[in-house]
Design an enzyme around this catalytic site. Sequence first.
Site, PDB file in Angstrom:
ATOM      1  N   LYS A 127      42.750   9.542  26.684  1.00 55.08           N
ATOM      2  CA  LYS A 127      41.332   9.255  26.943  1.00 55.08           C
ATOM      3  C   LYS A 127      40.456  10.137  26.061  1.00 55.08           C
ATOM      4  O   LYS A 127      39.534   9.655  25.399  1.00 55.08           O
ATOM      5  CB  LYS A 127      41.003   9.538  28.405  1.00 55.08           C
ATOM      6  CG  LYS A 127      39.522   9.664  28.718  1.00 55.08           C
ATOM      7  CD  LYS A 127      39.232   9.902  30.170  1.00 55.08           C
ATOM      8  CE  LYS A 127      39.186  11.343  30.569  1.00 55.08           C
ATOM      9  NZ  LYS A 127      37.949  12.066  30.232  1.00 55.08           N
ATOM     10  N   ASN A 128      40.780  11.432  26.010  1.00 56.34           N
ATOM     11  CA  ASN A 128      39.894  12.381  25.327  1.00 56.34           C
ATOM     12  C   ASN A 128      40.021  12.357  23.816  1.00 56.34           C
ATOM     13  O   ASN A 128      39.273  13.022  23.118  1.00 56.34           O
ATOM     14  CB  ASN A 128      40.116  13.797  25.879  1.00 56.34           C
ATOM     15  CG  ASN A 128      39.600  13.904  27.304  1.00 56.34           C
ATOM     16  OD1 ASN A 128      38.937  13.001  27.797  1.00 56.34           O
ATOM     17  ND2 ASN A 128      39.936  14.989  27.976  1.00 56.34           N
TER      18      ASN A 128
ATOM     19  N   CYS B 252      27.804  18.025  36.374  1.00 55.53           N
ATOM     20  CA  CYS B 252      28.744  17.273  37.217  1.00 55.53           C
ATOM     21  C   CYS B 252      29.430  18.288  38.115  1.00 55.53           C
ATOM     22  O   CYS B 252      29.181  19.484  38.041  1.00 55.53           O
ATOM     23  CB  CYS B 252      29.751  16.523  36.352  1.00 55.53           C
ATOM     24  SG  CYS B 252      30.800  17.615  35.412  1.00 55.53           S
TER      25      CYS B 252
ATOM     26  N   ARG C 295      26.970  21.155  32.324  1.00 48.19           N
ATOM     27  CA  ARG C 295      27.638  20.708  31.104  1.00 48.19           C
ATOM     28  C   ARG C 295      26.633  20.760  29.936  1.00 48.19           C
ATOM     29  O   ARG C 295      26.139  19.751  29.476  1.00 48.19           O
ATOM     30  CB  ARG C 295      28.183  19.296  31.287  1.00 48.19           C
ATOM     31  CG  ARG C 295      29.096  19.113  32.486  1.00 48.19           C
ATOM     32  CD  ARG C 295      30.406  19.866  32.399  1.00 48.19           C
ATOM     33  NE  ARG C 295      31.271  19.432  31.326  1.00 48.19           N
ATOM     34  CZ  ARG C 295      32.154  18.441  31.422  1.00 48.19           C
ATOM     35  NH1 ARG C 295      32.223  17.755  32.525  1.00 48.19           N
ATOM     36  NH2 ARG C 295      32.929  18.121  30.407  1.00 48.19           N
TER      37      ARG C 295
ATOM     38  N   LEU D 148      25.394  24.040  22.044  1.00 50.04           N
ATOM     39  CA  LEU D 148      26.159  24.313  20.813  1.00 50.04           C
ATOM     40  C   LEU D 148      26.194  23.073  19.909  1.00 50.04           C
ATOM     41  O   LEU D 148      26.117  23.187  18.679  1.00 50.04           O
ATOM     42  CB  LEU D 148      27.584  24.749  21.169  1.00 50.04           C
ATOM     43  CG  LEU D 148      27.672  26.076  21.932  1.00 50.04           C
ATOM     44  CD1 LEU D 148      29.101  26.315  22.427  1.00 50.04           C
ATOM     45  CD2 LEU D 148      27.212  27.242  21.066  1.00 50.04           C
TER      46      LEU D 148
ATOM     47  N   ARG E 183      38.595   6.417  35.973  1.00 47.59           N
ATOM     48  CA  ARG E 183      37.916   6.893  34.755  1.00 47.59           C
ATOM     49  C   ARG E 183      38.926   7.390  33.741  1.00 47.59           C
ATOM     50  O   ARG E 183      38.733   7.232  32.535  1.00 47.59           O
ATOM     51  CB  ARG E 183      36.962   8.049  35.096  1.00 47.59           C
ATOM     52  CG  ARG E 183      35.689   7.644  35.789  1.00 47.59           C
ATOM     53  CD  ARG E 183      34.740   8.794  35.798  1.00 47.59           C
ATOM     54  NE  ARG E 183      34.717   9.418  34.476  1.00 47.59           N
ATOM     55  CZ  ARG E 183      34.369  10.682  34.264  1.00 47.59           C
ATOM     56  NH1 ARG E 183      34.029  11.449  35.288  1.00 47.59           N
ATOM     57  NH2 ARG E 183      34.366  11.194  33.061  1.00 47.59           N
TER      58      ARG E 183
HETATM   59  C1  EPZ Z   1      36.234  18.219  26.896  1.00 46.07           C
HETATM   60  O1  EPZ Z   1      34.954  18.293  27.493  1.00 46.07           O
HETATM   61  C2  EPZ Z   1      37.043  17.266  27.770  1.00 46.07           C
HETATM   62  N1  EPZ Z   1      36.382  15.948  27.800  1.00 46.07           N
HETATM   63  C3  EPZ Z   1      37.145  17.829  29.192  1.00 46.07           C
HETATM   64  O2  EPZ Z   1      38.005  16.969  29.918  1.00 46.07           O
HETATM   65  C4  EPZ Z   1      37.795  19.208  29.119  1.00 46.07           C
HETATM   66  O3  EPZ Z   1      37.818  19.766  30.420  1.00 46.07           O
HETATM   67  C5  EPZ Z   1      36.978  20.114  28.189  1.00 46.07           C
HETATM   68  O4  EPZ Z   1      36.870  19.503  26.896  1.00 46.07           O
HETATM   69  C6  EPZ Z   1      37.628  21.483  28.012  1.00 46.07           C
HETATM   70  O5  EPZ Z   1      38.909  21.328  27.508  1.00 46.07           O
HETATM   71  C7  EPZ Z   1      36.525  15.129  26.742  1.00 46.07           C
HETATM   72  O6  EPZ Z   1      37.151  15.452  25.751  1.00 46.07           O
HETATM   73  C8  EPZ Z   1      35.855  13.779  26.862  1.00 46.07           C
HETATM   74  P1  EPZ Z   1      33.670  21.766  26.169  1.00 46.07           P
HETATM   75  P2  EPZ Z   1      33.747  19.010  26.686  1.00 46.07           P
HETATM   76  O7  EPZ Z   1      32.440  21.481  25.382  1.00 46.07           O
HETATM   77  O8  EPZ Z   1      33.952  18.891  25.230  1.00 46.07           O
HETATM   78  C9  EPZ Z   1      30.728  25.181  27.528  1.00 46.07           C
HETATM   79  C10 EPZ Z   1      38.639  15.534  31.640  1.00 46.07           C
HETATM   80  O9  EPZ Z   1      39.003  15.832  32.783  1.00 46.07           O
HETATM   81  N2  EPZ Z   1      29.779  24.591  26.571  1.00 46.07           N
HETATM   82  O10 EPZ Z   1      34.939  22.088  25.444  1.00 46.07           O
HETATM   83  O11 EPZ Z   1      32.482  18.507  27.272  1.00 46.07           O
HETATM   84  C11 EPZ Z   1      31.052  24.252  28.693  1.00 46.07           C
HETATM   85  O12 EPZ Z   1      30.089  24.371  29.730  1.00 46.07           O
HETATM   86  C12 EPZ Z   1      37.447  16.239  31.029  1.00 46.07           C
HETATM   87  O13 EPZ Z   1      39.208  14.704  30.893  1.00 46.07           O
HETATM   88  C13 EPZ Z   1      28.583  25.248  26.301  1.00 46.07           C
HETATM   89  O14 EPZ Z   1      28.298  26.313  26.860  1.00 46.07           O
HETATM   90  O15 EPZ Z   1      33.945  20.523  27.125  1.00 46.07           O
HETATM   91  C14 EPZ Z   1      32.424  24.761  29.122  1.00 46.07           C
HETATM   92  O16 EPZ Z   1      32.263  25.898  29.952  1.00 46.07           O
HETATM   93  C15 EPZ Z   1      36.732  17.131  32.033  1.00 46.07           C
HETATM   94  N3  EPZ Z   1      27.710  24.693  25.402  1.00 46.07           N
HETATM   95  C16 EPZ Z   1      33.076  25.175  27.801  1.00 46.07           C
HETATM   96  O17 EPZ Z   1      31.986  25.366  26.868  1.00 46.07           O
HETATM   97  C17 EPZ Z   1      27.982  23.517  24.749  1.00 46.07           C
HETATM   98  O18 EPZ Z   1      27.150  23.082  23.914  1.00 46.07           O
HETATM   99  C18 EPZ Z   1      34.028  24.139  27.225  1.00 46.07           C
HETATM  100  O19 EPZ Z   1      33.338  22.918  27.243  1.00 46.07           O
HETATM  101  C19 EPZ Z   1      29.200  22.864  25.038  1.00 46.07           C
HETATM  102  C20 EPZ Z   1      30.092  23.415  25.941  1.00 46.07           C
END
Ligand code: EPZ
Length: 431
Positions: free
Chosen positions: A33-34, A126, A131, A135, A410
């Site tokens: 999915k991801n 969520c 979220r 960055l 989902r």
């Molecule tokens: C991806 O989400 C995945 N989703 C998530 O999987 C997964 O949990 C996550 O990466 C971490 O591995 C998809 O790929 C569609 P991040 P993403 O940006 O990219 C913080 C599932 O269950 N952050 O890597 O949205 C954020 O709050 C889903 O399949 C900022 O602070 O996650 C988090 O604490 C859930 N500023 C950390 O970084 C930003 O601009 C990692 O988030 C972006 C993120």
Amino acid sequence: MQGALGSSSRSMDKILVHGGYPLSGSIKISGSKNSALPIIAASLLTRDPCVLHRVPDLSDTNYMLQILMHLGAEVERASGTVTVKAEKVESIAPYEIVRKMRASVCVLGPLLGRCKEATVSLPGGCVIGDRPIDLHLKGFQSLGAAVRVENGNVKVFAPKLTGAIVSLRGKFGPTVLGTDNVMMAAVLAEGTTVIEGAAAEPEVCDLADFLNKMGAKIEGAGTRRIIIEGVHELHGAEHHIIPDRIETGTFLVAGAICGKGITLNRVCPGHVASVTTALTEAGYKVVTTENSISVSPNGSVPKALELVTEPYPGFPTDMQAQMCALLSTTEGISTITENVFPQRYMHLAELKRMGAQVQIEGATAIIQGVERLYGAPVMASDLRASAALVLAGLKADGVTEVRRVYHIDRGYEHLDEKLSELGAHIERVKE
Ligand code: EPZ
């Protein structure tokens, strides 16, 4: 077109799990999915058709395809193969679909790259936590884009995009979709972009592979430093999505919780090394071949674990809830510290209703293994939490009723059917 995009989600269904039936046999794991979500979005970067194989039939992937259709792309699905042709493209993603899925934010990068502008509604928070996309936006600004946030929308626009050094280091480590978004904007920028502090997840590598097949020039994907040499335009490409490593991990835990021995086919063992290492440490027998993994009890009493979730290649946050389900019936005291989404513990309250003994201290769950869990009506809160409740139900005495299974639809392709194939007594019924 909805019919052509696979099954509509049966949102008010619930899943009944009759516990105590051991699993055995083998199943095939679906495409990731991801990986599929950003790769579908990347198809916006060319007027040519893109052919994507092994796209899982999920509500999330179908939402992404609907967004592309709203943006003007033609979309066809024939079983696991999706063809996208974005000959002409609007740059405003519709709120009514975007609000349903945070990952829709990853159309910003390709729209900025292709149209030099994009408007997408801001993703809400969520249950797993706030979220932010700060960055992502900082990355676009580094490439020369202006960013405006107004009445719930984020607008990005740039007369032209210029390669730059982009740091994506965040408080909670790298950002997966942020790395994807900046990469998709940079491939058509003038000059060279260096992303420092990039995410190294396999899904980022799969996106880079797809973009390179389209004519992009990306090196270093899979490391913290990705170098992108901008090109003038991209052409269509054909691609096979990698296997879903979180679905793989989820079924490995199912096999550990109540398996006599199950085998998962069409997987990438290297992508789940942190999970197979943890299960081996706990005393389960794990055997891998080039594209399969088998897990079975090895006769000894499973051991408690101390786990910490970290960015790839560390233990994945998306496997934290599933491990809580396993460790809640593993003798001894286990701990899991959630470093990526510190609030991602909604599932614990529901596991406690099934008899688990868990407490949270800061970002650490402390789990006292119990002899048995008891079936109960439980409420799913997010994708991985709902899978964890189904796993707990496999082991519990009696029937566990998991409501709001739209969360499962989902991100898991036919989870209940695959578990039934392995011998689980599980059924999907109308609420
Ligand atoms: C991806 O989400 C995945 N989703 C998530 O999987 C997964 O949990 C996550 O990466 C971490 O591995 C998809 O790929 C569609 P991040 P993403 O940006 O990219 C913080 C599932 O269950 N952050 O890597 O949205 C954020 O709050 C889903 O399949 C900022 O602070 O996650 C988090 O604490 C859930 N500023 C950390 O970084 C930003 O601009 C990692 O988030 C972006 C993120």
